[in-house]
Design an enzyme around this catalytic site. Structure first.
Site, PDB file in Angstrom:
ATOM      1  N   ASN A  68       0.878  -1.165   0.000  1.00 47.45           N
ATOM      2  CA  ASN A  68       0.000   0.000   0.000  1.00 47.45           C
ATOM      3  C   ASN A  68       0.920   1.221   0.000  1.00 47.45           C
ATOM      4  OD1 ASN A  68      -1.836   2.006   0.481  1.00 47.45           O
ATOM      5  ND2 ASN A  68      -2.694   1.105   2.342  1.00 47.45           N
ATOM      6  N   ARG A 107      -2.609  -2.030  -3.423  1.00 45.18           N
ATOM      7  CA  ARG A 107      -3.790  -1.194  -3.244  1.00 45.18           C
ATOM      8  C   ARG A 107      -3.648   0.002  -4.195  1.00 45.18           C
ATOM      9  NH1 ARG A 107      -6.185   1.264   2.330  1.00 45.18           N
ATOM     10  NH2 ARG A 107      -8.061   2.104   1.393  1.00 45.18           N
ATOM     11  N   HIS A 159     -12.798   3.698  -0.296  1.00 44.52           N
ATOM     12  CA  HIS A 159     -12.846   2.742   0.812  1.00 44.52           C
ATOM     13  C   HIS A 159     -13.454   1.402   0.384  1.00 44.52           C
ATOM     14  CE1 HIS A 159     -12.691   6.128   4.032  1.00 44.52           C
ATOM     15  NE2 HIS A 159     -11.513   5.544   3.941  1.00 44.52           N
TER      16      HIS A 159
END
Ligand code: AMP
Length: 384
Positions: A9, A86, A174
């Site tokens: 990430n 991500r 999200h």
């Protein structure tokens, strides 16, 4: 796939990582402050911090290399067989994770104008991992993908159509968190999973999502991760006229406004005290109290809107650092919502049990700790 999976990430100045064996996380850590003062930490699943050597953490490339160099000796000869990233934006195209072929990466580059503060750093992580891992498959998991099939009315703004056509849409973010929470609901209660659920991801970033039958119908976040609820430092919903005023009357540049709305607004900007909810809850400053009041007000307002969009509500789920831990915020969000069928069990709420609604509450209220990384690891397992 039987090998280990590395999840990455990558942010502007940090890279968080985990190593997974199936759903079990073996190691996690991060490089903070990428640059001359960078710092690498590696912990195992017992939270034991391993000693590291990291001579160079000057850019994303050297940071990924340092992660690799320090992790490999801990794996008892097992190999990393795929890497999951991500990625904040998958644009109009991706409603699911994708293998990072050259052409996919080229497409993700074209989305940088949509997420200039995040996408370039996600891409830097991808390039660094490709350089470090050679042929190991790389998979992207998008924060927007979960919301990709919103009905048109929840996907658009009322501005000239040409902008919708060129991608100015309500993407929502999200998504990895919402994906995880819906998978947990399905595990815990298949009946609820088929129902009408509002998920409140309340952390330093905060948003809410209306889910029906496991699919996102609406999100409080829109074109960018600025919209919706007030956050630690982000403003949440704002009248576009305020931005025009700042430009025209205050002569602020786009960069100055961006800095203000992303970094100096939200709980921090309103309170003048902190972006951290724990600090605000402890503070006796009026600004801290008002910031919490506004946070609650916006959550309740969105909860009403989402219940309307879903034609009712069967469950309300709290997640994120605030949602999972703050007895006070959950209590205040649910207070006054009895008309909607929400009744909290105050003892359970104080004890942070998974189900915090009263036995006879028509709406089930739960806290479910989110886990975005395991969603990446699972996606990688399915695709690599
Ligand atoms: P996240 O971005 O999901 O890590 O959430 C960070 C936010 O969660 C910060 O505002 C923290 O103050 C808040 N938080 C974490 N633990 C608690 C707690 N016990 N009570 C209130 N807020 C908390």
């Amino acid at each position: 796939m039987t090998g280990l999976i590395l999840t990455l990430n990558a942010g502007s100045s940090s890279i968080k990582f985990s190593v997974y064996d199936g759903d079990a996380r073996l190691f996690r850590g991060q490089v903070e402050r990428i640059g001359p003062n960078g710092r690498l930490t590696v912990k195992d699943d017992q939270d034991f911090e391993h000693p590291v050597t990291a001579p160079d953490l000057s850019d994303h490339g050297s940071a990924v290399q340092a992660i690799l160099t320090n992790i490999l000796p801990l794996l008892d000869g097992r190999k990393i067989s795929a890497v999951g990233h991500r990625v904040v934006h998958g644009g109009m195209r991706f409603d699911a994770p994708a293998v990072l072929a050259d052409e996919t990466i080229a497409y993700l580059e074209t989305l940088t104008p949509f997420a200039p503060l995040h996408q370039p750093h996600n891409l830097a992580g991808i390039y660094a991992a490709r350089a470090a891992f050679g042929d190991v498959p790389q998979i992207a998991c998008f924060d927007t993908a979960f919301h990709r099939h919103h009905p048109f009315v929840n996907d658009t703004f009322a501005i000239p159509r040409e902008y919708y056509d060129q991608g100015v849409r309500r993407y929502g973010f999200h998504g990895l968190s919402y994906d995880y929470i819906t998978s947990e609901i399905a595990k815990q209660s298949p009946t609820l999973a088929q129902g009408r659920v509002v998920i409140a991801h309340l952390g330093n970033g905060a948003s809410m999502c209306a889910v029906r039958g496991g699919r996102s119908i609406a999100s409080t976040m829109g074109f960018s991760a600025l919209d919706g609820l007030p956050m630690g430092t982000r403003c949440g919903q704002i009248d576009a006229g305020v931005v025009l005023y700042l430009m025209q009357q205050e002569n602020m540049t786009a960069d100055q406004i961006s800095d203000m709305l992303y970094k100096n607004s939200g709980l921090l900007g309103m309170s003048g005290v902190s972006n951290d909810m724990r600090t605000l809850e402890r503070s006796d400053q009026i600004g801290a109290k008002q910031a919490i009041d506004y946070f609650i007000f916006r959550i309740q307002r969105e909860l009403g809107a989402m219940a309307a969009v879903l034609n009712g509500i069967d469950a309300l789920i709290f997640c994120g650092g605030i949602g999972e831990n703050s007895t006070l915020i959950r209590e205040r969000v649910c207070s006054g919502m009895e008309w909607m069928g929400i009744e909290l069990d105050h003892t359970r709420n104080a004890e942070n049990t998974p189900r915090i609604s009263a036995e006879l509450s028509r709406v089930t209220v739960m806290t479910i700790p989110t886990n975005e990384e395991v969603v990446i690891a699972r996606a990688v397992r399915n695709l690599a």
